[in-house]
Motif scaffolding. Structure first.
Motif, PDB file in Angstrom:
ATOM      1  N   ILE A   4      47.640  52.089  55.655  1.00  0.00           N
ATOM      2  CA  ILE A   4      46.503  52.417  56.521  1.00  0.00           C
ATOM      3  C   ILE A   4      46.187  53.904  56.457  1.00  0.00           C
ATOM      4  N   SER A   5      47.199  54.737  56.267  1.00  0.00           N
ATOM      5  CA  SER A   5      46.984  56.187  56.195  1.00  0.00           C
ATOM      6  C   SER A   5      46.110  56.585  55.022  1.00  0.00           C
ATOM      7  N   LYS A   6      46.022  55.741  54.020  1.00  0.00           N
ATOM      8  CA  LYS A   6      45.211  56.036  52.844  1.00  0.00           C
ATOM      9  C   LYS A   6      43.784  55.518  52.981  1.00  0.00           C
ATOM     10  N   THR A   7      43.449  54.928  54.115  1.00  0.00           N
ATOM     11  CA  THR A   7      42.107  54.387  54.337  1.00  0.00           C
ATOM     12  C   THR A   7      41.364  55.238  55.375  1.00  0.00           C
ATOM     13  N   PRO A   8      40.053  55.095  55.445  1.00  0.00           N
ATOM     14  CA  PRO A   8      39.281  55.843  56.450  1.00  0.00           C
ATOM     15  C   PRO A   8      39.660  55.463  57.888  1.00  0.00           C
ATOM     16  N   CYS A   9      40.306  54.329  58.070  1.00  0.00           N
ATOM     17  CA  CYS A   9      40.682  53.900  59.418  1.00  0.00           C
ATOM     18  C   CYS A   9      41.574  54.918  60.122  1.00  0.00           C
ATOM     19  N   ARG A  10      42.268  55.706  59.346  1.00  0.00           N
ATOM     20  CA  ARG A  10      43.149  56.717  59.928  1.00  0.00           C
ATOM     21  C   ARG A  10      42.376  57.693  60.808  1.00  0.00           C
ATOM     22  N   TYR A  11      41.119  57.941  60.465  1.00  0.00           N
ATOM     23  CA  TYR A  11      40.326  58.936  61.170  1.00  0.00           C
ATOM     24  C   TYR A  11      39.371  58.343  62.199  1.00  0.00           C
ATOM     25  N   GLN A  12      39.420  57.028  62.381  1.00  0.00           N
ATOM     26  CA  GLN A  12      38.488  56.375  63.285  1.00  0.00           C
ATOM     27  C   GLN A  12      39.130  56.131  64.642  1.00  0.00           C
ATOM     28  N   SER A  13      38.341  56.285  65.664  1.00  0.00           N
ATOM     29  CA  SER A  13      38.791  55.975  67.015  1.00  0.00           C
ATOM     30  C   SER A  13      38.167  54.648  67.423  1.00  0.00           C
ATOM     31  N   PRO A  14      38.729  53.989  68.416  1.00  0.00           N
ATOM     32  CA  PRO A  14      38.114  52.742  68.899  1.00  0.00           C
ATOM     33  C   PRO A  14      36.657  52.933  69.315  1.00  0.00           C
ATOM     34  N   GLU A  15      36.340  54.101  69.853  1.00  0.00           N
ATOM     35  CA  GLU A  15      34.971  54.360  70.293  1.00  0.00           C
ATOM     36  C   GLU A  15      33.999  54.409  69.113  1.00  0.00           C
ATOM     37  N   THR A  16      34.389  55.080  68.015  1.00  0.00           N
ATOM     38  CA  THR A  16      33.497  55.147  66.861  1.00  0.00           C
ATOM     39  C   THR A  16      33.321  53.786  66.212  1.00  0.00           C
ATOM     40  N   VAL A  17      34.371  52.989  66.207  1.00  0.00           N
ATOM     41  CA  VAL A  17      34.262  51.638  65.646  1.00  0.00           C
ATOM     42  C   VAL A  17      33.306  50.805  66.487  1.00  0.00           C
ATOM     43  N   ARG A  18      33.445  50.876  67.815  1.00  0.00           N
ATOM     44  CA  ARG A  18      32.547  50.121  68.699  1.00  0.00           C
ATOM     45  C   ARG A  18      31.098  50.583  68.536  1.00  0.00           C
ATOM     46  N   ASP A  19      30.896  51.892  68.456  1.00  0.00           N
ATOM     47  CA  ASP A  19      29.546  52.424  68.270  1.00  0.00           C
ATOM     48  C   ASP A  19      28.935  51.913  66.960  1.00  0.00           C
ATOM     49  N   PHE A  20      29.726  51.895  65.908  1.00  0.00           N
ATOM     50  CA  PHE A  20      29.252  51.398  64.625  1.00  0.00           C
ATOM     51  C   PHE A  20      28.870  49.920  64.714  1.00  0.00           C
ATOM     52  N   LEU A  21      29.746  49.121  65.327  1.00  0.00           N
ATOM     53  CA  LEU A  21      29.469  47.688  65.439  1.00  0.00           C
ATOM     54  C   LEU A  21      28.208  47.421  66.267  1.00  0.00           C
ATOM     55  N   VAL A  22      28.019  48.175  67.334  1.00  0.00           N
ATOM     56  CA  VAL A  22      26.808  48.021  68.158  1.00  0.00           C
ATOM     57  C   VAL A  22      25.577  48.397  67.344  1.00  0.00           C
ATOM     58  N   ALA A  23      25.659  49.485  66.591  1.00  0.00           N
ATOM     59  CA  ALA A  23      24.521  49.933  65.780  1.00  0.00           C
ATOM     60  C   ALA A  23      24.176  48.918  64.688  1.00  0.00           C
ATOM     61  N   MET A  24      25.163  48.254  64.142  1.00  0.00           N
ATOM     62  CA  MET A  24      24.929  47.302  63.053  1.00  0.00           C
ATOM     63  C   MET A  24      24.516  45.920  63.551  1.00  0.00           C
ATOM     64  N   LYS A  25      24.767  45.638  64.804  1.00  0.00           N
ATOM     65  CA  LYS A  25      24.472  44.314  65.358  1.00  0.00           C
ATOM     66  C   LYS A  25      23.003  43.918  65.179  1.00  0.00           C
ATOM     67  N   GLY A  26      22.095  44.851  65.328  1.00  0.00           N
ATOM     68  CA  GLY A  26      20.667  44.572  65.209  1.00  0.00           C
ATOM     69  C   GLY A  26      20.215  44.230  63.798  1.00  0.00           C
ATOM     70  N   HIS A  27      21.047  44.499  62.796  1.00  0.00           N
ATOM     71  CA  HIS A  27      20.673  44.240  61.411  1.00  0.00           C
ATOM     72  C   HIS A  27      20.938  42.797  60.984  1.00  0.00           C
ATOM     73  N   LYS A  28      21.598  42.031  61.841  1.00  0.00           N
ATOM     74  CA  LYS A  28      21.900  40.614  61.599  1.00  0.00           C
ATOM     75  C   LYS A  28      22.527  40.378  60.221  1.00  0.00           C
ATOM     76  N   LEU A  29      23.556  41.158  59.916  1.00  0.00           N
ATOM     77  CA  LEU A  29      24.267  41.005  58.648  1.00  0.00           C
ATOM     78  C   LEU A  29      25.183  39.794  58.708  1.00  0.00           C
ATOM     79  N   THR A  30      25.390  39.163  57.569  1.00  0.00           N
ATOM     80  CA  THR A  30      26.315  38.025  57.489  1.00  0.00           C
ATOM     81  C   THR A  30      27.419  38.368  56.512  1.00  0.00           C
ATOM     82  N   LYS A  31      28.414  37.534  56.469  1.00  0.00           N
ATOM     83  CA  LYS A  31      29.558  37.766  55.559  1.00  0.00           C
ATOM     84  C   LYS A  31      29.170  37.689  54.125  1.00  0.00           C
TER      85      LYS A  31
END
Length: 73
Positions: A46-73
């Motif tokens: 995990i230390s070698k991934t960008p997740c090391r620098y992310q906080s729960p708040e930034t992840v939530r903000d990103f997910l909220v921002a992307m929700k309107g784009h209606k992306l699928t898997k």
């Protein structure tokens, strides 16, 4: 959801590692040694991934921002 989980796991394992370091216990069972190996390998990965620098708040903000784009898997 995945990013939030990885961030949470990274924080949990980092906290556990710190607690073990502070407790100073030297004698460990084979089960404890296996757990230490799993923790080490997971943190190393995990230390070698960008997740090391992310906080729960930034992840939530990103997910909220992307929700309107209606992306699928």
């Amino acid at each position: 959801m995945y990013l939030d989980l990885v961030s949470w796991v990274f924080q949990l394992l980092t906290d556990l590692k710190q607690q073990r370091k502070e407790s100073g216990k030297n004698k460990q069972s084979s089960g404890q040694q296996n757990l230490n190996t799993i923790m080490y390998e997971t943190l190393k990965y995990i230390s070698k991934t960008p997740c090391r620098y992310q906080s729960p708040e930034t992840v939530r903000d990103f997910l909220v921002a992307m929700k309107g784009h209606k992306l699928t898997k």
